[in-house]
Each structure stands twice: as structure tokens, then as C-alpha cells.
Design a protein around this motif. Structure first.
Motif, PDB file in Angstrom:
ATOM      1  N   GLN A   2       0.825  -1.213   0.000  1.00 63.72           N
ATOM      2  CA  GLN A   2       0.000   0.000   0.000  1.00 63.72           C
ATOM      3  C   GLN A   2       0.860   1.263   0.000  1.00 63.72           C
ATOM      4  OE1 GLN A   2      -2.692   0.120   3.336  1.00 63.72           O
ATOM      5  NE2 GLN A   2      -4.244   1.231   2.187  1.00 63.72           N
ATOM      6  N   GLN A   3       2.110   1.152   0.437  1.00 64.15           N
ATOM      7  CA  GLN A   3       3.028   2.293   0.482  1.00 64.15           C
ATOM      8  C   GLN A   3       3.760   2.503  -0.841  1.00 64.15           C
ATOM      9  OE1 GLN A   3       1.766   3.884   3.253  1.00 64.15           O
ATOM     10  NE2 GLN A   3       3.864   4.609   3.484  1.00 64.15           N
ATOM     11  N   ARG A   4       3.517   1.666  -1.819  1.00 64.40           N
ATOM     12  CA  ARG A   4       4.260   1.786  -3.082  1.00 64.40           C
ATOM     13  C   ARG A   4       3.980   3.117  -3.769  1.00 64.40           C
ATOM     14  NH1 ARG A   4       4.559  -3.863  -6.518  1.00 64.40           N
ATOM     15  NH2 ARG A   4       5.288  -5.246  -4.819  1.00 64.40           N
ATOM     16  N   SER A   5       5.053   3.699  -4.276  1.00 65.60           N
ATOM     17  CA  SER A   5       4.967   4.863  -5.153  1.00 65.60           C
ATOM     18  C   SER A   5       5.188   4.376  -6.584  1.00 65.60           C
ATOM     19  CB  SER A   5       6.025   5.894  -4.768  1.00 65.60           C
ATOM     20  OG  SER A   5       5.899   7.065  -5.537  1.00 65.60           O
ATOM     21  N   GLY A   6       4.724   5.151  -7.560  1.00 66.11           N
ATOM     22  CA  GLY A   6       4.666   4.642  -8.924  1.00 66.11           C
ATOM     23  C   GLY A   6       3.338   3.935  -9.057  1.00 66.11           C
ATOM     24  N   PHE A   7       3.342   2.655  -9.466  1.00 68.72           N
ATOM     25  CA  PHE A   7       2.080   1.920  -9.496  1.00 68.72           C
ATOM     26  C   PHE A   7       1.755   1.420  -8.094  1.00 68.72           C
ATOM     27  CE2 PHE A   7      -0.436  -1.991  -9.854  1.00 68.72           C
ATOM     28  CZ  PHE A   7      -1.568  -1.453 -10.458  1.00 68.72           C
ATOM     29  N   ASN A   8       0.554   1.760  -7.612  1.00 71.16           N
ATOM     30  CA  ASN A   8       0.120   1.369  -6.275  1.00 71.16           C
ATOM     31  C   ASN A   8      -0.969   0.311  -6.407  1.00 71.16           C
ATOM     32  OD1 ASN A   8      -1.608   1.467  -3.770  1.00 71.16           O
ATOM     33  ND2 ASN A   8       0.016   2.877  -3.155  1.00 71.16           N
ATOM     34  N   PRO A   9      -0.671  -0.940  -6.020  1.00 71.40           N
ATOM     35  CA  PRO A   9      -1.637  -2.027  -6.237  1.00 71.40           C
ATOM     36  C   PRO A   9      -2.892  -1.899  -5.380  1.00 71.40           C
ATOM     37  CG  PRO A   9       0.245  -2.802  -4.955  1.00 71.40           C
ATOM     38  CD  PRO A   9       0.588  -1.426  -5.429  1.00 71.40           C
ATOM     39  N   PHE A  10      -2.803  -1.224  -4.229  1.00 69.83           N
ATOM     40  CA  PHE A  10      -4.006  -1.056  -3.416  1.00 69.83           C
ATOM     41  C   PHE A  10      -4.987  -0.133  -4.127  1.00 69.83           C
ATOM     42  CE2 PHE A  10      -6.639   1.087  -0.289  1.00 69.83           C
ATOM     43  CZ  PHE A  10      -7.096   0.031   0.485  1.00 69.83           C
ATOM     44  N   LEU A  11      -4.476   0.967  -4.655  1.00 70.12           N
ATOM     45  CA  LEU A  11      -5.323   1.931  -5.357  1.00 70.12           C
ATOM     46  C   LEU A  11      -5.601   1.508  -6.804  1.00 70.12           C
ATOM     47  CD1 LEU A  11      -3.597   5.201  -4.079  1.00 70.12           C
ATOM     48  CD2 LEU A  11      -5.793   4.264  -3.312  1.00 70.12           C
ATOM     49  N   LYS A  12      -4.793   0.556  -7.296  1.00 68.65           N
ATOM     50  CA  LYS A  12      -4.854   0.143  -8.711  1.00 68.65           C
ATOM     51  C   LYS A  12      -4.726   1.364  -9.615  1.00 68.65           C
ATOM     52  CE  LYS A  12      -7.521  -4.107  -7.994  1.00 68.65           C
ATOM     53  NZ  LYS A  12      -7.505  -4.080  -6.514  1.00 68.65           N
ATOM     54  N   ASP A  13      -3.784   2.194  -9.241  1.00 67.47           N
ATOM     55  CA  ASP A  13      -3.540   3.447  -9.963  1.00 67.47           C
ATOM     56  C   ASP A  13      -2.082   3.833  -9.711  1.00 67.47           C
ATOM     57  OD1 ASP A  13      -3.907   5.707 -11.456  1.00 67.47           O
ATOM     58  OD2 ASP A  13      -5.412   6.620 -10.140  1.00 67.47           O
ATOM     59  N   SER A  14      -1.621   4.830 -10.449  1.00 68.88           N
ATOM     60  CA  SER A  14      -0.235   5.264 -10.307  1.00 68.88           C
ATOM     61  C   SER A  14      -0.163   6.643  -9.671  1.00 68.88           C
ATOM     62  CB  SER A  14       0.464   5.299 -11.673  1.00 68.88           C
ATOM     63  OG  SER A  14       0.552   4.004 -12.215  1.00 68.88           O
ATOM     64  N   CYS A  15       0.975   6.899  -9.024  1.00 69.25           N
ATOM     65  CA  CYS A  15       1.199   8.196  -8.393  1.00 69.25           C
ATOM     66  C   CYS A  15       2.665   8.565  -8.529  1.00 69.25           C
ATOM     67  CB  CYS A  15       0.788   8.166  -6.915  1.00 69.25           C
ATOM     68  SG  CYS A  15       1.733   7.013  -5.903  1.00 69.25           S
ATOM     69  N   HIS A  16       2.953   9.852  -8.421  1.00 67.39           N
ATOM     70  CA  HIS A  16       4.329  10.369  -8.438  1.00 67.39           C
ATOM     71  C   HIS A  16       5.128   9.795  -9.614  1.00 67.39           C
ATOM     72  CE1 HIS A  16       3.430  10.775  -3.927  1.00 67.39           C
ATOM     73  NE2 HIS A  16       3.361  11.990  -4.459  1.00 67.39           N
ATOM     74  N   THR A  17       4.530   9.877 -10.772  1.00 69.68           N
ATOM     75  CA  THR A  17       5.161   9.309 -11.974  1.00 69.68           C
ATOM     76  C   THR A  17       6.134  10.271 -12.646  1.00 69.68           C
ATOM     77  OG1 THR A  17       3.284  10.058 -13.316  1.00 69.68           O
ATOM     78  CG2 THR A  17       3.191   7.803 -12.425  1.00 69.68           C
ATOM     79  N   HIS A  18       6.175  11.534 -12.184  1.00 63.56           N
ATOM     80  CA  HIS A  18       7.034  12.530 -12.833  1.00 63.56           C
ATOM     81  C   HIS A  18       8.346  12.760 -12.082  1.00 63.56           C
ATOM     82  CE1 HIS A  18       3.005  13.382 -14.439  1.00 63.56           C
ATOM     83  NE2 HIS A  18       3.618  13.873 -15.496  1.00 63.56           N
ATOM     84  N   ASP A  19       8.621  11.995 -11.022  1.00 62.40           N
ATOM     85  CA  ASP A  19       9.826  12.223 -10.208  1.00 62.40           C
ATOM     86  C   ASP A  19      11.074  11.964 -11.036  1.00 62.40           C
ATOM     87  OD1 ASP A  19       8.314  12.784  -7.940  1.00 62.40           O
ATOM     88  OD2 ASP A  19       8.206  10.676  -7.340  1.00 62.40           O
ATOM     89  N   GLY A  20      12.053  12.842 -10.836  1.00 60.90           N
ATOM     90  CA  GLY A  20      12.064  14.058 -10.077  1.00 60.90           C
ATOM     91  C   GLY A  20      13.095  14.981 -10.682  1.00 60.90           C
ATOM     92  N   TYR A  21      13.421  16.089  -9.987  1.00 65.77           N
ATOM     93  CA  TYR A  21      14.464  17.012 -10.473  1.00 65.77           C
ATOM     94  C   TYR A  21      15.569  17.124  -9.423  1.00 65.77           C
ATOM     95  CZ  TYR A  21      12.316  20.714  -7.530  1.00 65.77           C
ATOM     96  OH  TYR A  21      11.824  21.461  -6.488  1.00 65.77           O
ATOM     97  N   VAL A  22      16.799  17.209  -9.878  1.00 65.17           N
ATOM     98  CA  VAL A  22      17.995  17.096  -9.033  1.00 65.17           C
ATOM     99  C   VAL A  22      18.291  18.409  -8.321  1.00 65.17           C
ATOM    100  CG1 VAL A  22      20.484  16.644  -9.035  1.00 65.17           C
ATOM    101  CG2 VAL A  22      18.968  15.297 -10.517  1.00 65.17           C
TER     102      VAL A  22
END
Length: 840
Positions: A129-149
Motif C-alpha cells: 500500500q506504500q508503493r509509489s509509482g504503481f500502487n496495487p491497493f489503489l490500482k492506480d499510479s502516483c508520483h510518476t514525474h519524479d524528479g528534479y535534481v
């Protein structure tokens, strides 16, 4: 599910008038207890009430199945004025029961060997449930634009340059991502699979969705962590420490895309340059590159070990990255702290040598360089003082990762070497320091109530488990279990600290989490931060409870815990703490599957010779011998004895009276004995004469006098943090006892022993004025040498030498210890501490 605590606050065994009622509760491990394990509940009263017994009742038949004495009154703790530890370890019948004691009744609990089954896999739900990118609990993706240095100029990367670092895990209920905690979590998941593969199921695909892929779910989750760490270390000279910063805290929301950072949906990713970086209005205390980079290296190296057979291509990438990360850790020796922009709160990690010790240990195997084990040993030796264990407070994440991963791994690789023994004994001394504090209260609690106290509790229980597994020594098993029990309800609040575990128990329902607060989504398996000192809670910024405190009756001036969304200090789940808990739960399930059975004497007695119930000789077929040094009044020979033993890399046993331990002039010598890893034990407190010299069956003291005197001897040892032998060995004063004394020792779980008659080494206290009794050192040694020439000779002998004598004896036997040991070596005798002579 809410709130069993209210139900058990006041439960009456019978009907009482209102004025007769008192607030009493019984705290248990809600997960239950294994048949062969330690079983302790804690009875608590708001008044200074005393109890003398308790009973266990079958929940189905309502029949009493077990009765026992309540034991010692521990006095007040937290909100309670009186507490007792109710130990029912000897009750082993599987079933469902409750405890009745005083005017309190416990919740129903289970005794069975499968009480921990599936618990580790259950907690993996929170990791997914804590996954970033594809989140299997939500069955959706998040934070897909990371990041800038940011801070990348030292390697030619301009600020705001885009780099793909999407993936990994959100750290807690915020969505920051730290390399340090992620690498540590990854390592724990990998280690859990390596050490306990039989525990884990395969019910999820690698993306976390339902399905089977031929890979244990815990290994899938570990690979998710490894994949992100590879992105955070894209090349030899580039490594990043964190993704996002505390600007993330501007609002609770279900993870999606964040625009808080002024560059679209990208979040900042912070390069590790080994220099101080931002901490609110100030700078953090970064001093180098080692702490984070070494964690990368260890995770990659352990990953290589586990994947090299199943996925060689991926494993070879991990090997290459492990070597590169180790080199990066050596670029600038020092610690890497995290960054904040708005607030002063960061992870204030202050030690790096523990991380380097673990990394060097793995690197030794990875590149087949045994010299790196020496390097690892030196790092870990330097890191010894850098631990929270035994301290009352610490800065936030100051001693991360809270657990001696390096010591555990190094001692495995060193086997039974002297170096491994030294680290293990150092390890045990730390645990002993905690035990000496813990046994002052009924919860056996000595973990500081700082932020993430549950993470520390989990780590410490794991440390105790590792020590027990490495040594077979069960001296600390009750302390280990008390810390485990604390996490699942045996604490002042009576609540489990893990969301939804067990399903039927009192567990968090309103944690500091957007998932539960905004959507009423469960966060199954998440370990919350845990109680904090009330003084810390009262000084934190932005905390406001959102509803009536269900645990108000159990808060105190010592510590607080709230199951309330508004309290981020005690009720926020953390990803890395949950990963450590997954390891611990796997360990407990694996052990229960093997039918673990606690015993006060886990090792087996050898073929011993007894006299009046005391062991007086070891195995007479083995060329083994024990040296035992005793003292009551005199101990001037200790420096000589210890130095001779140390030169020969030997250890022996020292048994002293309470009077000797309590005398300040002996403190330095006692420390010297401990520092050289010798065994210390009790010899009575006041050196009492137990029975008549001429009528041995005539006992001169009462049982109570004996018990009190023995406990005073133990108390004197406790004050100096002297660890009693695991099997409670005891040599009687004057080396004189009878069957009554042996019986009382047996009832107290004490192993009585004495020297082997015939050698006359025990006569080394005599002086010329005693005439017929006097024996010179030469006479004593010649008798020893003559016995050695007989069949079976000195096999299994226990030789007693006094650690000091009256000044009227100038011919000290301990001054000829070197000669004696030389003879024993020539005759191929192995010199052991007496505990090792008597037990396998």
C-alpha cells in the motif's frame, strides 16, 4: 473492535457495591501464546492493591484449568499504582482461555503453535500500500514525474535536471521517500526471506496485484525496493539521499501527483555530496557519504545472494552496484542526514560505522576478500558506543537503523572464532544493561519513549532473538518476549500497535493516515510509531486530538499513546518499522513451526558426578577441566589471574559473595573480569554456614534465610550489571552444603555445584600457622600432577582456587597459575568455564 480497553477497564469476578470497586486490568498479547513459549500477562491496578494468586479459565467450559502464585509486586508504572507479572509459561495445553485475578478478567486469548501463522504476510499488505509509482491497493499510479535534481553540481548535474526515480515506497503517512529507510526496509525483507523462506506465501504478482508468479511475495516486495534503489544510484559517482521534502506536509491526500515544489509534478531528489544541506532555516549535520551509501551496498549485496540462481542478469547488476555503492561510501567517511525546507524535523542519523561494518561484511563474501572481515570488525568495534540501547533518550533517528545488523551478520561469518565470541559477549552485555532496567517494572520495559518507540521495541526483540539463536542462551528470552508482547497489547493501553492485527483485537482504527482518514481505507499491517514521553508530546507542534481519548484512563506523566488521527507522534505508521516487524514475525512463526519449547536450561547436562545433589565433576571420559575462582574477603590475585588467562586466550569462572560485589574496592577487578569475557556468579551474600560440620544433615538456617541471602547476592551482582550465568550456577559458601540446600536450589532453578574432591587446590587459603591444615602451593600442584597420571586423571575436574588469601599466606597458588596451565596444555586438557564443563 473499539474498544476492548474500555471493556476490561473494570471487570468484576462477582458483584460488588460501587464503593468497593477498584480499577484493575490484565494486559495480554492479543495474538496469543505458543505452547512451549514464554507466557506472561501483566495485572495492573489504579490502587495500591496486593494479590497473591491468579487462575486461568477455559473460555468454553468456564472451568479453572491452572492456578499459580502472582509472584513479586512490581509497584507503580505509568498510570498504575501496583502491577504484577503473571507467568503461566508452564501451562502448555492448547485452547482459548482468559485470566481471572483480583477483580479483573483478561480478554480471551489463544494458546497454540500457529498463533503467529500468516502474520508476516499480513504486514506485507502495508508495504504494498506504500508503493509509489504503481500502487496495487489503489490500482492506480502516483508520483510518476519524479524528479528534479538538487545539489548535483559536484558531478556536473545542474539543479532542476530531470531524472527518473519514480517507484519505491512512501516513508510513512506523508509521501517523502528516503534512501536510508528504504534500503534498510529492503534489507530486512531480503533477510526475512533468506532466514525464514518457509513462512512466506506466493499470492501476489510482482506488481502487487492478485496472482501467483512463482516468487514469494516478500521477495517481490524486496525487489520493488531494490529497483528503486537502483534508480537512486544510477552510476558510480551519482547517488541520491531522498525524494521530496517536508513541503509534502502541506495537506493530507490520497497519493497522486504533487505540485507543491514549483516544478510541475516533479519532486526534488537530493544528491549525496557529503556536505551539509538545508534543515529549515539552518543546515543539517551531514559529514560524509557513508551511512546511506553503505546501506545501499548491503541491500544490493544481499539481493545478489538471493537472486544469483534465479535471475543471474539482475543479480549481476546488483553485484556491480553493491561494489559501486561501497566505493561511494568510502568517498568521504561520515554520516548523511536528511533535508527539510520548512520545519526543523529531519532524520538526525549520527553514526555511519555500523553501516560500514555491515557493508564490509557483505563485500567480503561478494568479492571473496576475507581481509574485509577485519575491516568490518574494526568498524563495528568503533560503532559499539553508538547505540540507543540502554539510553533513556535520543534524537530522531540518531542511532538508525536501531539494530545491530552488522554484528549479527559478521558473527555468522566468523563462526566460532574468538573475534565472534567477543562481539557476541559485547552484544549480551548491551542486552543485560536493558534487562537490569527492565526488570524494575512489570512490563519489563526499558525502551526509551522517543519518536518511533515501537520501531526500537521491534528492533530490540529481534536483537534478543538473534543472540538466542547464535548462543542457545535463553537468559534473555523473557525480556525478548516482553518486548514482542508489548507490540500486541501487553502495554498500559492494552492495544496492539499494528493496524488490524489481530483482527479480533483492540488495534488502531484512527491512525495518522490519509487512507483511513479520508477514505476509510484499511492500512492492514502498518506498525504505528508508538508511545512517546509525555514531555515530548507536550512540546510538539501542530498536534490536536480530533475526538475523545479512548485511552484517557491509561495516559500518565511517563508516556502517552493516542489512537487519534490528530496525533502524528504516536499513531502514524512507518514503512521501515513495518519491514523490521515482518522479519520478527517471520522469525516467531518459523520458530513455532519447529515446535520451540522454552527451558530454563536449554542446554543438556553432561554425564556428571553428584554429591548431596550438587554436581562435583563433569564428564570423566573427556579431557576437559574447569577453573573456578572464589572470593569473599580477599581478591588481590584477580589481576594476576585474569592476565594469565588472557595471555593464553582462556576464560574461567569467578564466583563471589554479595559482600565482595558490594565492596567498592573490588569494582575495578570485577570490571576487569567482565571485560575479558570470564564467567561471574554467586557464592552467597554473607558467606553463611549452611549445615553443621560434624552432623551434615543438621541444617543451620531456614529456607527463607537461604532464599533471602541468595537474592541479596544476585542484587549485588545486578548493581554492577554483572550477568548471572544462564543456568544460575551457584557454589555454596565454605563449599559445604547438604540435601536441604540442594533441594532449595532445585526449587529456585539454581544449579548447585562444587569442586571435585581430591586435588586439594581448595586448601590454598591455608597459612603456616594453621599447622596440620596448611598445604603449600608445591604440595598442591604435585597432588594435581599425580592425579593426572591416573586412569581418567583430571577428566571433568572442577578445580577451585581462591582469588585472594589472608596475608599470612605468602605462597599464593594463583602466582603459579601459569605453571598449572602449562601442565594442563601439555597433557592436552581443555580449560573451560564451569558452565561449559557441566552442560553441552
Amino acid at each position: 473492535m473499539k474498544k476492548i480497553a474500555l471493556y476490561i477497564l473494570v471487570v468484576f469476578c462477582f458483584s460488588f457495591k460501587k464503593e468497593d470497586t477498584v480499577q484493575q486490568v490484565i494486559r495480554i498479547n492479543q495474538l496469543g501464546y505458543t505452547t512451549g513459549g514464554i507466557k506472561v500477562a501483566v495485572w495492573c491496578s489504579k490502587q495500591n492493591t496486593l494479590i497473591d494468586s491468579f487462575q486461568i479459565i477455559d473460555s468454553a467450559t468456564k472451568k479453572i484449568v491452572f492456578k499459580s502464585g502472582a509472584g513479586k509486586a512490581f509497584g507503580g508504572y505509568g498510570p498504575f499504582n501496583q502491577t504484577y507479572r503473571l507467568n503461566f509459561s508452564e501451562f502448555k495445553k492448547p485452547g482459548k482461555y482468559f485470566i481471572q485475578c483480583g477483580k479483573a478478567q483478561s480478554p480471551v486469548f489463544t494458546i497454540a503453535d500457529d498463533v503467529y501463522k500468516g502474520a508476516a504476510d499480513f504486514c506485507l499488505q502495508y508495504m504494498r500500500q506504500q508503493r509509489s509509482g504503481f500502487n496495487p491497493f489503489l490500482k492506480d499510479s502516483c508520483h510518476t514525474h519524479d524528479g528534479y535534481v538538487l545539489y548535483g553540481l559536484p558531478v556536473g548535474i545542474k539543479d532542476s535536471t530531470h531524472i527518473n526515480v519514480s517507484g519505491g515506497w512512501h516513508d510513512a503517512s506523508d509521501y517523502l521517500q528516503y534512501s536510508s529507510t528504504s534500503a534498510n526496509a529492503t534489507y530486512h525483507l531480503l533477510a526475512a526471506y533468506r532466514d525464514f523462506p518457509e513462512v512466506f506465501k506466493d499470492e501476489k504478482l510482482s506488481n502487487g496485484l492478485d496472482g501467483s508468479n512463482g516468487v514469494a511475495d516478500v521477495l517481490d516486495e524486496a525487489k520493488w525496493g531494490l529497483d528503486w534503489l537502483l534508480k537512486m544510484h544510477p552510476s558510480k559517482n551519482i547517488m541520491f539521499n531522498q525524494l521530496g521534502d517536508d513541503r509534502d506536509h502541506r495537506g493530507m491526500r490520497i497519493p497522486k501527483e504533487d505540485s507543491y515544489y514549483g516544478k510541475g509534478f516533479e519532486r526534488p531528489v537530493y544528491f549525496i555530496d557529503g556536505e551539509k544541506q538545508q534543515r529549515g532555516k539552518f543546515l543539517n549535520n551531514t559529514t560524509g557519504t557513508s551511512s546511506t551509501a553503505a546501506k545501499f551496498s548491503s541491500a544490493f549485496a544481499l539481493g545478489y545472494e538471493l537472486f544469483k540462481k534465479e535471475d543471474k542478469k539482475f543479480a549481476n547488476i546488483l553485484k556491480e552496484k553493491a561494489i559501486a555503492a561501497y566505493a561511494f561510501a568510502n568517498k568521504k567517511k561520515g554520516v548523511t542526514q536528511t533535508v527539510s525546507v520548512v520545519s526543523p524535523y529531519i532524520y538526525e542519523e549520527a553514526d555511519w560505522q555500523d553501516d560500514m561494518g555491515l557493508a564490509a561484511t557483505h563485500m567480503s563474501a561478494l568479492i571473496n576478500n576475507k581481509k574485509l572481515l577485519d575491516t568490518a570488525y574494526k568498524y563495528l568495534e568503533n560503532a559499539n558506543a553508538e547505540t540507543w540501547i540502554g539510553k533513556d533518550t535520543a534524537k530522531h533517528y540518531q542511532y538508525y537503523p536501531f539494530i545491530h545488523l552488522g554484528v549479527n551478520e559478521l558473527t555468522k561469518r566468523l563462526g566460532n572464532s574468538i573475534a565472534a565470541s567477543e562481539k557476541i559477549i559485547s552484544y549480551s552485555n548491551e542486552i543485560l544493561a536493558v534487562l537490569n532496567k527492565a526488570k524494575q517494572n512489570a512490563f519489563y520495559r526499558a525502551i526509551p519513549f522517543i519518536w518511533c518507540s515501537n520501531n526500537l521495541t521491534t528492533a530490540f526483540a529481534t536483537e534478543c532473538f538473534w543472540y538466542r539463536q547464535r548462543t542457545g542462551d535463553q537468559s534473555f528470552i523473557e525480556l525478548e518476549q516482553a518486548n514482542f508482547d508489548w507490540l500486541f497489547g501487553c502495554n498500559p493501553w492494552g492495544t496492539s500497535m499494528v493496524y488490524g492485527l489481530p483482527a479480533w483485537g483492540d488495534t488502531p482504527v484512527d491512525p495518522h493516515s490519509a487512507f483511513t482518514h479520508l477514505k476509510n481505507y484499511p492500512i492492514n499491517g502498518g506498525l504505528v510509531d508508538g508511545p512517546v514521553y509525555t514531555s515530548i508530546y507536550n512540546n510538539l507542534i501542530g498536534i490536536k486530538l480530533t475526538h475523545e481519548d479512548a485511552y484517557a484512563a491509561f495516559q500518565s506523566d511517563l508516556a502517552v499513546y493516542h489512537d487519534d488521527y490528530g496525533d502524528y507522534s504516536t499513531n502514524e505508521p512507518t514503512m521501515d518499522g513495518t519491514a523490521n516487524l515482518i522479519y520478527l514475525l517471520a522469525a516467531k512463526e518459523s520458530e513455532s513451526k519447529k515446535g520451540f519449547n522454552f527451558s530454563t536450561n536449554p542446554r543438556t547436562k553432561r554425564n556428571l558426578t553428584y554429591s548431596y545433589g550438587a554436581a562435583i565433576r563433569g564428564d570423566s571420559t573427556k579431557r576437559e577441566i574447569a577453573l573456578v575462582f572464589t572470593a569473599d574477603e580477599f581478591g588481590e590475585g584477580i589481576p594476576t589471574i585474569v592476565n594469565v588467562l588472557s595471555r593464553r586466550y582462556l576464560t574461567a569462572s569467578f564466583f563471589f559473595t554479595g559482600r565482595f560485589y558490594n565492596d567498592p574496592k573490588n569494582a575495578a577487578n570485577i570490571k576487569l573480569i567482565q571485560d575479558k569475557f570470564n564467567e561471574l556468579g554467586p557464592h552467597s551474600n554473607d558467606h553463611l554456614l549452611y549445615c553443621d560440620w560434624n552432623k551434615r544433615d543438621s541444617t543451620l538456617i531456614s529456607r527463607q534465610t537461604f532464599v533471602n541471602d541468595f537474592h541479596l547476592n544476585e542484587d549485588a551482582m545486578d548493581k554492577l550489571h554483572v550477568r548471572e550465568p544462564w543456568n544460575r550456577l551457584f557454589i555454596p559458601p565454605y563449599e559445604w552444603w547438604n540435601n536441604d540446600i540442594a533441594k532449595w536450589c532445585h526449587e529456585l532453578g539454581i544449579q548447585l555445584f562444587n569442586f571435585t574432591p581430591g586435588s586439594a587446590t581448595n586448601a590454598d587459603y591455608t597459612y603456616p600457622e594453621l599447622e596440620k591444615q596448611y598445604k603449600s602451593s608445591e604440595e598442591i600442584l604435585q597432588r594435581v600432577y599425580s592425579i593426572a597420571k591416573k586412569p581418567n586423571g583430571l577428566n571433568g575436574y572442577i578445580l577451585l582456587i581462591h582469588a585472594g588469601t589472608d596475608n599470612r599466606r605468602t605462597d599464593k597458588l594463583y602466582d603459579r597459575l601459569e605453571e598449572l596451565l602449562g601442565f594442563l596444555e601439555k597433557e592436552n586438557y581443555k580449560v573451560l568455564p564451569v558452565g561449559d564443563l557441566l552442560y553441552y
